[in-house]
Design an enzyme around this catalytic site. Structure first.
Site, short mmCIF file in Angstrom:
data_model
loop_
_atom_site.label_atom_id
_atom_site.label_comp_id
_atom_site.label_asym_id
_atom_site.label_seq_id
_atom_site.Cartn_x
_atom_site.Cartn_y
_atom_site.Cartn_z
N ASP A 206 -15.84 -97.57 18.72
CA ASP A 206 -14.64 -97.13 19.42
C ASP A 206 -14.05 -98.26 20.25
O ASP A 206 -14.71 -98.79 21.14
CB ASP A 206 -15.02 -95.95 20.34
CG ASP A 206 -13.81 -95.33 21.02
OD1 ASP A 206 -12.67 -95.63 20.61
OD2 ASP A 206 -13.99 -94.55 21.97
N ASP B 272 -5.83 -97.81 19.09
CA ASP B 272 -7.09 -97.13 19.40
C ASP B 272 -7.74 -96.65 18.11
O ASP B 272 -7.13 -95.92 17.34
CB ASP B 272 -6.79 -95.94 20.33
CG ASP B 272 -8.04 -95.22 20.77
OD1 ASP B 272 -9.09 -95.87 20.91
OD2 ASP B 272 -7.98 -93.99 20.98
#
Length: 426
Positions: free
Chosen positions: A102, A304
């Site tokens: 992430d 993201d």
């Protein structure tokens, strides 16, 4: 799974989808979320990113001496429902662990025996520090322990002079445990001693059977920062185009393609760990939309890996939706799917033609979105435009992972650049 060329490099890991057949061959169908549930979790993640950037929340001490306190029920850091997994080795002897990666998180952590409070069900055996000859705890007085403040948005705790970390994600998933050092094995010939990570003793949440999380953010405790001497904060990935295909996560600039086009990375106020970008225009069907650059820049923008659907300022989304619907008016519309309001029924068609969508960045970089990044398929009778609008024009724009599919995305934290290459997984 068929191996792909990106894995021939020394510091490459295979990327698989969390709920794909490569990930969990024994995963029960009942545990695989529906598309509506995935989008609901995505909305929770996005709200937590917006909340974090709007409030820039102060630190909260989340620990009691026994490292068994619950985290406060607040919008914390972001993730929980990340979609893509890599396998890394931890400890001596090495134990392989599947971790969600992430770019919106900093701390790397895994569940650890003896799970003093709680461990969720994971696919790999839970890591046992007592079985590793290279494990050591970090002391409360160390600089590394103090650094947890900025990396987790929580003050570290202390248990018998051992540093205790706590991180909560946007969907109320969390991990609490001992902050530690361990040998981390990326590939057989790339090993890092004394890698700082969280050894989780109290973990709950929607991690889909992954053993924990690999933090690729910009904080000094993130993986790119800890391995910067070797890799110079350069990493790239290509996200697989479907749950049954593979992509890669690669560290360093070995074998980096000359056809990568670079634009500038920026920093978002209150969200220094995020990778900021500047989108200056968008086009549908080869025609630029009449959206002012100031609208696209109003709340700032980030890229993201853990947000599924790209979120645009409502003014920009409205222009995109209108142009897209106009060029798709020959197809019957279907009912909306969660946050996606522009859906079509293709059940009577053997082929469909969709307009190309491109994003334009600073330095003249155009990134065409792959067809699999334009449409989100729930079923053949409900195929939706894979973009959504934010609540207002001043919420941060988020470039999500659906629109990144098949691109190689290159992060160069040292030069503060981000690059894109089409056809990246092949």
């Amino acid at each position: 799974m068929v191996p792909i060329s990106g894995l021939d490099k020394k510091s490459s890991l295979q990327v698989i989808h969390k709920h794909g057949p490569c990930s969990q061959p024994h995963e029960e169908k009942a545990n695989i979320p529906t598309h509506a549930q995935i989008l609901l979790l995505d909305e929770v993640r996005v709200k937590s990113i917006h909340s974090k950037l709007a409030k820039n929340l102060g630190s909260v001490n989340v620990m009691k001496k026994d490292a068994a306190a619950n985290l406060p029920a607040k919008d914390g850091s972001v993730v929980g429902s990340g979609n893509y997994i890599v396998t890394m080795g931890l400890g001596t002897p090495k134990k392989n662990l599947r971790l969600i990666f992430d770019t919106g998180s900093d701390i790397t952590w895994t569940q650890c025996q003896p799970c003093l409070r709680s461990c969720y069900k994971q696919q790999d055996p839970i890591f046992s520090p007592s079985s590793s000859s290279t494990y050591s705890n970090v002391s409360c007085s160390s600089a590394a322990c103090t650094s947890l403040n900025s990396a987790t948005d929580n003050s570290p705790g202390c248990s018998s002079s051992t540093c205790v970390y706590g991180i909560q994600y946007g969907d109320s998933s969390f991990s609490i445990g001992f902050f530690a050092k361990e040998k981390l094995t990326l590939t057989s010939n790339v090993v890092f001693d004394n890698f700082l990570f969280g050894c989780g003793q109290n973990n709950q949440g929607l991690f889909g059977g992954a053993a924990g999380l690999l933090g690729l953010g910009r904080n000094k405790l993130s993986f790119p920062s800890q391995t910067a001497i070797k890799f110079k904060k350069i990493f790239s990935y290509c996200l697989p185009s479907s749950p049954s295909s593979t992509g890669f996560l690669k560290f360093g600039n070995d074998g980096l393609s000359k056809s990568v086009k670079f634009t500038t990375l920026s920093t978002i106020s209150g969200g220094e760990s995020f990778y900021g970008i500047t989108i200056i225009a968008m086009s549908v069907g080869g025609k630029k939309l009449s959206i002012s650059a100031s609208i696209l820049a109003a709340g700032g923008a980030i890229i993201d890996s853990g947000t599924v659907i790209t979120r645009l300022p409502p003014t920009a989304y409205s222009a995109l939706r209108s142009a897209f619907r106009k060029q798709m008016n020959q197809y019957p519309m279907a009912k909306p799917l969660s946050i996606l309001d522009t859906c079509y029924d293709f059940s009577k068609y053997s082929t469909v033609s969709i307009p190309k969508i491109s994003l334009f960045f600073e330095k003249g970089v155009e990134v065409p979105i792959d067809a699999r990044g334009i449409l989100y398929v729930n079923s053949i009778s409900q195929v939706c435009l894979a973009f959504a609008g934010n609540t207002n024009d001043f919420d941060v724009l988020i470039y999500g992972n659906t629109q990144q599919k098949t691109l190689e995305v290159v992060y160069d934290g040292t030069r503060r650049m981000i690059g894109f290459r089409t056809g990246g997984c092949t």
